[in-house]
Design a protein around this motif. Sequence first.
Motif, PDB file in Angstrom:
ATOM      1  N   SER A 123       0.819  -1.227   0.100  1.00  0.00           N
ATOM      2  CA  SER A 123       0.044   0.104   0.054  1.00  0.00           C
ATOM      3  C   SER A 123       0.729   1.166  -0.042  1.00  0.00           C
ATOM      4  O   SER A 123       2.274   1.176   0.602  1.00  0.00           O
ATOM      5  CB  SER A 123      -0.882  -0.065   1.232  1.00  0.00           C
ATOM      6  OG  SER A 123      -1.632  -1.099   1.110  1.00  0.00           O
ATOM      7  N   LEU A 124       0.421   2.345  -0.233  1.00  0.00           N
ATOM      8  CA  LEU A 124       1.022   3.839  -0.539  1.00  0.00           C
ATOM      9  C   LEU A 124       1.236   4.169   0.949  1.00  0.00           C
ATOM     10  O   LEU A 124       2.389   4.636   1.045  1.00  0.00           O
ATOM     11  CB  LEU A 124       0.291   4.602  -1.084  1.00  0.00           C
ATOM     12  CG  LEU A 124      -0.168   4.342  -2.651  1.00  0.00           C
ATOM     13  CD1 LEU A 124      -0.882   5.581  -3.223  1.00  0.00           C
ATOM     14  CD2 LEU A 124       1.091   3.878  -3.281  1.00  0.00           C
ATOM     15  N   ALA A 125       0.181   3.874   1.628  1.00  0.00           N
ATOM     16  CA  ALA A 125       0.399   4.572   3.076  1.00  0.00           C
ATOM     17  C   ALA A 125      -0.545   3.725   4.127  1.00  0.00           C
ATOM     18  O   ALA A 125      -1.714   3.342   3.643  1.00  0.00           O
ATOM     19  CB  ALA A 125      -0.206   5.944   3.152  1.00  0.00           C
ATOM     20  N   THR A 126      -0.351   3.734   5.440  1.00  0.00           N
ATOM     21  CA  THR A 126      -1.175   3.041   6.189  1.00  0.00           C
ATOM     22  C   THR A 126      -1.232   3.915   7.640  1.00  0.00           C
ATOM     23  O   THR A 126      -0.548   4.774   8.018  1.00  0.00           O
ATOM     24  CB  THR A 126      -0.579   1.792   6.637  1.00  0.00           C
ATOM     25  OG1 THR A 126       0.701   1.897   7.308  1.00  0.00           O
ATOM     26  CG2 THR A 126      -0.527   0.581   5.575  1.00  0.00           C
ATOM     27  N   ILE A 127      -2.435   3.719   8.096  1.00  0.00           N
ATOM     28  CA  ILE A 127      -2.956   4.490   9.405  1.00  0.00           C
ATOM     29  C   ILE A 127      -3.474   3.618  10.246  1.00  0.00           C
ATOM     30  O   ILE A 127      -4.607   2.753   9.746  1.00  0.00           O
ATOM     31  CB  ILE A 127      -3.851   5.653   8.842  1.00  0.00           C
ATOM     32  CG1 ILE A 127      -3.315   6.651   7.818  1.00  0.00           C
ATOM     33  CG2 ILE A 127      -4.398   6.386  10.111  1.00  0.00           C
ATOM     34  CD1 ILE A 127      -4.234   6.839   6.695  1.00  0.00           C
ATOM     35  N   GLU A 128      -3.312   3.485  11.551  1.00  0.00           N
ATOM     36  CA  GLU A 128      -3.856   2.852  12.490  1.00  0.00           C
ATOM     37  C   GLU A 128      -4.560   3.767  13.631  1.00  0.00           C
ATOM     38  O   GLU A 128      -4.041   4.722  13.914  1.00  0.00           O
ATOM     39  CB  GLU A 128      -3.025   1.920  13.082  1.00  0.00           C
ATOM     40  CG  GLU A 128      -2.169   0.772  12.323  1.00  0.00           C
ATOM     41  CD  GLU A 128      -1.247  -0.235  13.178  1.00  0.00           C
ATOM     42  OE1 GLU A 128      -2.011  -0.995  13.962  1.00  0.00           O
ATOM     43  OE2 GLU A 128       0.007   0.269  13.113  1.00  0.00           O
ATOM     44  N   CYS A 129      -5.881   3.196  13.894  1.00  0.00           N
ATOM     45  CA  CYS A 129      -6.591   4.224  14.744  1.00  0.00           C
ATOM     46  C   CYS A 129      -7.402   3.427  15.708  1.00  0.00           C
ATOM     47  O   CYS A 129      -7.572   2.002  15.750  1.00  0.00           O
ATOM     48  CB  CYS A 129      -7.784   4.654  13.721  1.00  0.00           C
ATOM     49  SG  CYS A 129      -7.384   5.642  12.391  1.00  0.00           S
ATOM     50  N   ARG A 130      -7.572   4.287  16.991  1.00  0.00           N
ATOM     51  CA  ARG A 130      -8.573   3.898  17.884  1.00  0.00           C
ATOM     52  C   ARG A 130      -9.816   4.678  17.620  1.00  0.00           C
ATOM     53  O   ARG A 130      -9.788   5.804  17.614  1.00  0.00           O
ATOM     54  CB  ARG A 130      -8.014   4.068  19.396  1.00  0.00           C
ATOM     55  CG  ARG A 130      -9.236   3.718  20.477  1.00  0.00           C
ATOM     56  CD  ARG A 130      -8.639   4.202  21.708  1.00  0.00           C
ATOM     57  NE  ARG A 130      -7.358   3.444  21.931  1.00  0.00           N
ATOM     58  CZ  ARG A 130      -6.397   3.818  22.589  1.00  0.00           C
ATOM     59  NH1 ARG A 130      -5.887   5.169  22.430  1.00  0.00           N
ATOM     60  NH2 ARG A 130      -5.328   3.105  23.020  1.00  0.00           N
ATOM     61  N   THR A 131     -11.242   4.494  17.839  1.00  0.00           N
ATOM     62  CA  THR A 131     -12.243   4.968  17.625  1.00  0.00           C
ATOM     63  C   THR A 131     -12.434   6.005  18.596  1.00  0.00           C
ATOM     64  O   THR A 131     -12.247   5.612  19.798  1.00  0.00           O
ATOM     65  CB  THR A 131     -13.493   3.950  17.901  1.00  0.00           C
ATOM     66  OG1 THR A 131     -13.474   3.176  16.738  1.00  0.00           O
ATOM     67  CG2 THR A 131     -14.735   4.810  17.364  1.00  0.00           C
ATOM     68  N   HIS A 132     -12.568   7.201  18.164  1.00  0.00           N
ATOM     69  CA  HIS A 132     -12.618   8.428  19.005  1.00  0.00           C
ATOM     70  C   HIS A 132     -14.040   9.057  19.294  1.00  0.00           C
ATOM     71  O   HIS A 132     -14.473   9.411  20.000  1.00  0.00           O
ATOM     72  CB  HIS A 132     -11.990   9.484  18.233  1.00  0.00           C
ATOM     73  CG  HIS A 132     -11.929  11.025  18.758  1.00  0.00           C
ATOM     74  ND1 HIS A 132     -11.253  11.386  19.740  1.00  0.00           N
ATOM     75  CD2 HIS A 132     -12.916  12.007  18.457  1.00  0.00           C
ATOM     76  CE1 HIS A 132     -11.513  12.394  20.004  1.00  0.00           C
ATOM     77  NE2 HIS A 132     -12.556  12.733  19.172  1.00  0.00           N
TER      78      HIS A 132
END
Length: 171
Positions: A123-132
């Motif tokens: 992939s070009l870019a990755t983002i990891e998140c916690r639901t806000h």
Amino acid sequence: MQPPADLVPLPVDPVLFRQVTGRFATGVAIVTTAAGGADHAMTVNSFTSVSLDPPLVLVCVDRASRFHGAVLDSGLWAVSVLGAGQRAAAERFATRGRPLEGQFADWPHHRGAGTGAVLLSGSLATIECRTHAVHDGGDHAIVVGRVLDLDLPDPDGAPLVFHAGTYRAIA
Ligand SMILES: Cc1cc2nc3c(=O)[nH]c(=O)nc-3n(C[C@H](O)[C@H](O)[C@H](O)COP(=O)(O)O)c2cc1C
């Protein structure tokens, strides 16, 4: 100038709605989460960055999708921004009713350190998140994520683009 108080919205033709909003060209991403012992994934083009301080992004999730229940249960999710060569993945993870088990077998992947969610390699870019926050978005839920981790594995890669119902690449 204030709109008239008795202004009633006109009925909107759903086909025209899709045609009009589809003229807004977007990138394409795969959102992933793990819930109930299974990995879930979904192709999205509603991904948007929201805020720098704090760092927030959002994705709009169809309440009728399997991903909806999974992401609300988990609270941890990841986004893989697709490159022009990853169209097959976009098509696969947009196929309703596909088996969840082994769905990543054909796609090189690894797990994000912050969430344990699947990240598509290449992939070009990755983002990891916690639901806000989760907001009402009609038949979709607007899921806002606090960014936990970011990566830029292919900063110069050409993006996969979605426009007018068709996958495109930037010439
Ligand atoms: C280009 C493209 C973009 C899409 N964007 C979204 C989106 O932003 N939100 C959404 O809920 N579904 C979106 N979909 C539809 C989902 O990918 C599709 O319903 C998927 O099968 C859901 O997976 P699930 O049923 O396993 O949850 C999109 C489909 C395509 C082809």
